[in-house]
Write an enzyme that holds these catalytic residues in place. Sequence first.
Site, PDB file in Angstrom:
ATOM      1  N   SER A 160      -9.754   1.525   2.965  1.00  0.00           N
ATOM      2  CA  SER A 160      -8.894   2.303   2.112  1.00  0.00           C
ATOM      3  C   SER A 160      -7.836   1.513   1.350  1.00  0.00           C
ATOM      4  CB  SER A 160      -8.192   3.372   2.952  1.00  0.00           C
ATOM      5  OG  SER A 160      -7.309   2.773   3.878  1.00  0.00           O
ATOM      6  N   SER A 218      -9.720  -0.897   7.171  1.00  0.00           N
ATOM      7  CA  SER A 218      -9.191  -0.743   5.806  1.00  0.00           C
ATOM      8  C   SER A 218      -8.441  -1.921   5.224  1.00  0.00           C
ATOM      9  CB  SER A 218      -8.289   0.480   5.740  1.00  0.00           C
ATOM     10  OG  SER A 218      -9.083   1.629   5.648  1.00  0.00           O
ATOM     11  N   LYS A 235       0.857  -1.194   0.000  1.00  0.00           N
ATOM     12  CA  LYS A 235       0.000   0.000   0.000  1.00  0.00           C
ATOM     13  C   LYS A 235       0.887   1.236   0.000  1.00  0.00           C
ATOM     14  CE  LYS A 235      -3.917   1.839   2.721  1.00  0.00           C
ATOM     15  NZ  LYS A 235      -4.748   1.614   3.920  1.00  0.00           N
TER      16      LYS A 235
HETATM   17  N1  GLN Z   1     -12.999   3.694   6.400  1.00  0.00           N
HETATM   18  C1  GLN Z   1     -12.442   4.131   7.645  1.00  0.00           C
HETATM   19  C2  GLN Z   1     -12.087   5.595   7.558  1.00  0.00           C
HETATM   20  O1  GLN Z   1     -12.407   6.172   6.594  1.00  0.00           O
HETATM   21  C3  GLN Z   1     -11.273   3.288   8.006  1.00  0.00           C
HETATM   22  C4  GLN Z   1     -10.054   3.675   7.289  1.00  0.00           C
HETATM   23  C5  GLN Z   1      -8.882   2.858   7.650  1.00  0.00           C
HETATM   24  O2  GLN Z   1      -9.017   1.826   8.303  1.00  0.00           O
HETATM   25  N2  GLN Z   1      -7.744   3.347   7.274  1.00  0.00           N
HETATM   26  O3  GLN Z   1     -11.495   6.164   8.430  1.00  0.00           O
END
Ligand code: GLN
Length: 489
Positions: free
Chosen positions: A154, A178, A79
């Site tokens: 994400s 994410s 990532k």
């Molecule tokens: N979707 C969640 C957010 O927008 C989690 C994101 C993540 O785990 N990085 O914060």
Amino acid sequence: MQLWERTAADVASLIASKEVSAAEVTESCISRTNEVEGDVLSYLTLTPEAARAKAAEVDSAVAAGDPLGPLAGVPMALKDIICTQGTRTTAASKILDNYIPPYSATVAERLYAAGGTMLGKTNLDEFAMGSSTENSAYQITKNPWDLERVPGGSSGGSASAVAAGQAPFSIGTDTGGSIRQPAALCGVVGLKPTYGLVPRYGLIAFASSLDQAGPITRDVRDAAIVLQVIAGQDPRDSTSLPSPVPDYVGALAKGIDGLRIGVVKEISGEGVDPAVQARFREAVQLLEKLGAKIGEVSLSTFGFGIDIYYLIAPAEASSNLARFDGVRYGLRVDGPDVATMNSLTRAAGFGPEVKRRIMLGTYSLSSGYYDAYYLKAQKARTLIARDFARAYEEFDLLVSPTAPTTAFKLGEKTQDPLTMYLSDICTVPSSLAGAAAISVPAGLSSDDGLPVGIQFMARPMDETTMLSAAYAFEQELGPLPKPPLWSTS
Ligand code: GLN
């Protein structure tokens, strides 16, 4: 079977036994990537030359009979929020458009040292803020199951790369879901380790009390293998845990028989799409068939997970992102004085979701609101951890669907951030408790034919029980269909 279709475990053993070379494996993944990348857009940066050079090193080590690491010659995708020395790392933000880290994250270093060959850096929501990867400042990644749908987020690029056959495994990061949510939406395995198990050194920080890196793989065994490589203390991360790393791979065979498994009512019923619920219930029956003792557990604080998370994560983000000021890193937009330069840089460099989080976080931390919002959220966070502890007096593991829906259409939720935030309803509780969780494919929805994931949640540092249950479940369920894109070659 083509080499790009193989799991990391298979590839590593084929290379170690000289049946194939690391170079052949790398070429197979590179050509697979060339074939499908235009459709899925998993990667922000491709590094085929670096992968070839590393594969050549592995092949020389094999020829010389040198000891090989557990991932020797296995291609991987990281990532793009994980710093990689000499390779551009953007966090999918314009503010880091030209950032080339002078050092590598511990996770990246450990994977290289284990023999992994990096194929590239994958797309994400800007600074990992989002649930669909649509908040990337660069491109929209597509779900390999349906190119009109999101891969989740994400870590959407990391999940789509594994699901599309571009890499046998990838690394994502998980702050509130994410790794797990995109894994579920793309029909692959995603593991969020206990907070502190995998060092955060070199991960671009979003919410430091929640962020964890972890594997996205095609099966549970690979998740155990990769976790084994990246887990363990690093003194450069003061929150990294000193505990010894258990033998995850060795523990896989322990099975499920006799385990007490609790279905968490608050995140398995209301609010979850009926077709997802139906698939999840079948998965629970399978666990019962394997000898688990199933019960239902009501954890009332879980219903507040989203509210708590969306105060704490933005508060930490607003502080962490203060460093992007036009001086230290990346983009700089000049102005007549320093303060104007700072604000012009941040106005041009950050996307709308990142700005929204900074504003939310700054607001909840400001004098007069701190007690009412941030402090209250911290107290409620403790209550979630206590609810977990209470549940674990009765159960060894907890389960729920990983996400309330299957992959949604591109653009479907972008205009409504609150609906987007609800995508994390099932995953945020373990994040807030700092506990381990894994998403494993549970089959396809009878409604739209898209993948559904089951989430296994474990006590902090009990990845072994979680992995052995997930493994037994996966073995019993048997192989699942591959995404339509799989057959294009
Ligand atoms: N979707 C969640 C957010 O927008 C989690 C994101 C993540 O785990 N990085 O914060």
